[in-house]
Design a protein around this motif. Structure first.
Motif, PDB file in Angstrom:
ATOM      1  N   GLN A   1       7.981  56.242  98.470  1.00  0.00           N
ATOM      2  CA  GLN A   1       9.312  55.938  97.992  1.00  0.00           C
ATOM      3  C   GLN A   1       9.995  54.833  98.604  1.00  0.00           C
ATOM      4  OE1 GLN A   1      10.477  57.786  94.963  1.00  0.00           O
ATOM      5  NE2 GLN A   1      12.031  56.091  95.136  1.00  0.00           N
TER       6      GLN A   1
ATOM      7  N   HIS B   1       8.982  60.134 103.439  1.00  0.00           N
ATOM      8  CA  HIS B   1       8.389  59.797 101.981  1.00  0.00           C
ATOM      9  C   HIS B   1       8.224  58.094 101.746  1.00  0.00           C
ATOM     10  CE1 HIS B   1       7.138  59.969  97.886  1.00  0.00           C
ATOM     11  NE2 HIS B   1       8.454  60.531  97.330  1.00  0.00           N
TER      12      HIS B   1
ATOM     13  N   ARG C   1       0.597  65.872  99.403  1.00  0.00           N
ATOM     14  CA  ARG C   1       2.275  66.175  99.495  1.00  0.00           C
ATOM     15  C   ARG C   1       2.356  67.612  99.784  1.00  0.00           C
ATOM     16  NH1 ARG C   1       6.638  65.354  94.531  1.00  0.00           N
ATOM     17  NH2 ARG C   1       6.579  63.235  95.857  1.00  0.00           N
TER      18      ARG C   1
ATOM     19  N   LEU D   1      14.538  59.880  91.656  1.00  0.00           N
ATOM     20  CA  LEU D   1      14.257  60.697  90.767  1.00  0.00           C
ATOM     21  C   LEU D   1      13.343  61.584  91.050  1.00  0.00           C
ATOM     22  CD1 LEU D   1      13.718  58.093  87.787  1.00  0.00           C
ATOM     23  CD2 LEU D   1      15.997  59.244  88.161  1.00  0.00           C
TER      24      LEU D   1
ATOM     25  N   SER E   1       5.139  67.078  90.959  1.00  0.00           N
ATOM     26  CA  SER E   1       5.315  65.708  91.118  1.00  0.00           C
ATOM     27  C   SER E   1       5.190  65.038  89.509  1.00  0.00           C
ATOM     28  CB  SER E   1       4.528  64.981  91.699  1.00  0.00           C
ATOM     29  OG  SER E   1       4.319  63.394  91.842  1.00  0.00           O
ATOM     30  N   LEU E   2       6.031  64.175  89.387  1.00  0.00           N
ATOM     31  CA  LEU E   2       5.798  63.295  88.139  1.00  0.00           C
ATOM     32  C   LEU E   2       5.346  61.787  88.553  1.00  0.00           C
ATOM     33  CD1 LEU E   2       7.835  63.240  84.772  1.00  0.00           C
ATOM     34  CD2 LEU E   2       7.154  61.066  85.676  1.00  0.00           C
ATOM     35  N   ARG E   3       6.293  61.134  89.293  1.00  0.00           N
ATOM     36  CA  ARG E   3       6.049  59.679  89.789  1.00  0.00           C
ATOM     37  C   ARG E   3       4.897  59.719  90.514  1.00  0.00           C
ATOM     38  NH1 ARG E   3      10.581  60.357  87.572  1.00  0.00           N
ATOM     39  NH2 ARG E   3      10.367  62.195  89.017  1.00  0.00           N
ATOM     40  N   THR E   4       4.974  60.321  91.597  1.00  0.00           N
ATOM     41  CA  THR E   4       3.689  60.362  92.758  1.00  0.00           C
ATOM     42  C   THR E   4       2.532  60.517  92.090  1.00  0.00           C
ATOM     43  OG1 THR E   4       5.624  60.875  94.554  1.00  0.00           O
ATOM     44  CG2 THR E   4       2.958  60.811  95.130  1.00  0.00           C
TER      45      THR E   4
HETATM   46  N1   CP Z   1      10.597  60.223  93.694  1.00  0.00           N
HETATM   47  C1   CP Z   1       9.552  61.086  93.637  1.00  0.00           C
HETATM   48  O1   CP Z   1       8.650  61.190  94.578  1.00  0.00           O
HETATM   49  O2   CP Z   1       9.136  61.560  92.422  1.00  0.00           O
HETATM   50  P1   CP Z   1       8.023  62.611  92.015  1.00  0.00           P
HETATM   51  O3   CP Z   1       8.585  63.995  92.854  1.00  0.00           O
HETATM   52  O4   CP Z   1       7.998  62.871  90.641  1.00  0.00           O
HETATM   53  O5   CP Z   1       6.678  62.423  92.587  1.00  0.00           O
END
Ligand code: CP
Length: 334
Positions: free
Chosen positions: A150, A147, A110, A291, A47-50
């Motif tokens: 999101q 999700h 996750r 993304l 993951s980056l955002r989560t």
């Molecule tokens: N959209 C999203 O969940 O991004 P990550 O996979 O980077 O968390």
């Protein structure tokens, strides 16, 4: 709030209240609201955002968090029930997750789809088994078919941009080098239907969303005054669209069969969203994507870099929307 696992567990009014709370916390920060509270984050997948948005959101509310990525600096965790553990995993989630939950006030997990058996993934077998051993508030950070974080951020983004409730919302399949899970498309079609939108799923043959996913979205649409349909015709789908949401996913006709999926997607190179896709849409049509995205495979530079792209706002709203969830879940005064 004890669990945030699926938008379907909440009413439209409850979602509206969460978005309102997210706005309030944006405008009037409460940097001590969650002082002394601890969030545990377990990532079986990257993951980056989560990851960053939950840590940042928790810190902005005065709380703290820890992150576990099983097998990377910690013991590898076995998830299969009944497994004979003579392989790489030193510990089972049935021990590991309750231990982690005992250290924190809420846990996020996750765990993507196993991607072998569609019925098993549709039933959320893996996530449900893990949720069953945790007695603390729990957040779904992306499971096999959902999700919700999101989707809450995307709903807020649509509201922020004053996209009308009944606007035409196209969820389009997009190209990717390999099959990706169904979690985001499944959550997105349900979110837009629940918001009351005219939802069209645009996808090539062999990539139809599972009937159970479409039925759930149609039930949400029936309650909200929206609608849901599926087509392979790009012209029909895009005509008058006010939102185009692109997402990559694997073939449901070849679920768990990487070779079969690869054979099907090999001929679908024109499913990269280009500026020409917007020739038929509403002039103000917004472009959305959760993304990460592969530039010039799924979406052209000229779309991602255009004024119609709201992908950065969606990503930022991951943090603002999740802060509302954390506040409801962990604030002592609420
Ligand atoms: N959209 C999203 O969940 O991004 P990550 O996979 O980077 O968390």
């Amino acid at each position: 709030m004890h669990r945030f696992l699926d938008l379907a567990d909440f009413s439209r009014d409850e979602i509206g209240a969460l978005i309102e709370l997210a706005r309030r916390l944006e405008q009037h920060p409460e940097p001590r609201a969650l002082a002394g509270r601890i969030l545990g984050l377990v990532f079986f997948n990257p993951s980056l955002r989560t990851l960053a948005s939950f840590q940042a959101g928790m810190a902005r509310l005065g709380g703290t968090s820890f992150v576990i990525t099983p097998g990377q600096g910690t013991w590898q965790l076995e998830t299969r029930l009944g497994a004979v553990m003579n392989g790489a995993a030193a510990e089972h989630v049935r021990e590991g997750l309750p231990v982690l939950a005992s250290y924190c006030d809420a846990l996020g997990i996750r765990a993507f789809a196993e991607g072998k058996d569609l019925a098993r993934d549709l039933a959320e077998m893996q996530f449900s088994a893990m949720a069953g051993v945790i007695d603390k508030p729990l957040i779904n950070l992306e499971s096999a078919m959902n999700h919700p974080c999101q989707s809450l951020a995307d709903w807020k983004t649509l509201d922020d941009l004053a996209v009308p409730q009944h606007a035409k919302f196209v969820l389009s399949w997009a190209q990717h080098p390999r099959a990706l899970p169904l979690a985001v498309p499944a959550a997105t079609v349900h979110m837009a239907a629940m918001r009351g939108m005219e939802v069209v799923v645009l996808r090539p043959e062999g990539y139809g969303l599972p009937p159970a996913v479409m039925d759930k979205a149609r039930a949400a649409a029936a309650a909200s005054g929206g609608s849901v349909r599926e087509t392979a015709s790009r012209a029909e789908a895009l005509a008058g669209a006010q939102v185009l949401y692109a997402k990559e996913w694997g073939s449901t006709a070849h679920y768990g069969d990487a070779e079969g999926d690869a054979g099907l997607r090999a001929g679908l190179g024109d499913w990269c969203v280009t500026p020409e896709w917007f020739d038929l849409t509403d002039a103000e049509c917004k472009f959305m994507h959760c993304l990460p995205v592969r530039r010039n495979v799924a979406v052209a530079d000229a779309v991602l870099d255009s004024a119609r792209s709201v992908v950065q706002r969606e990503a930022h709203n991951r943090m603002t929307a999740q802060m509302a969830v954390l506040y409801r879940m962990l604030s002592r005064g609420v």
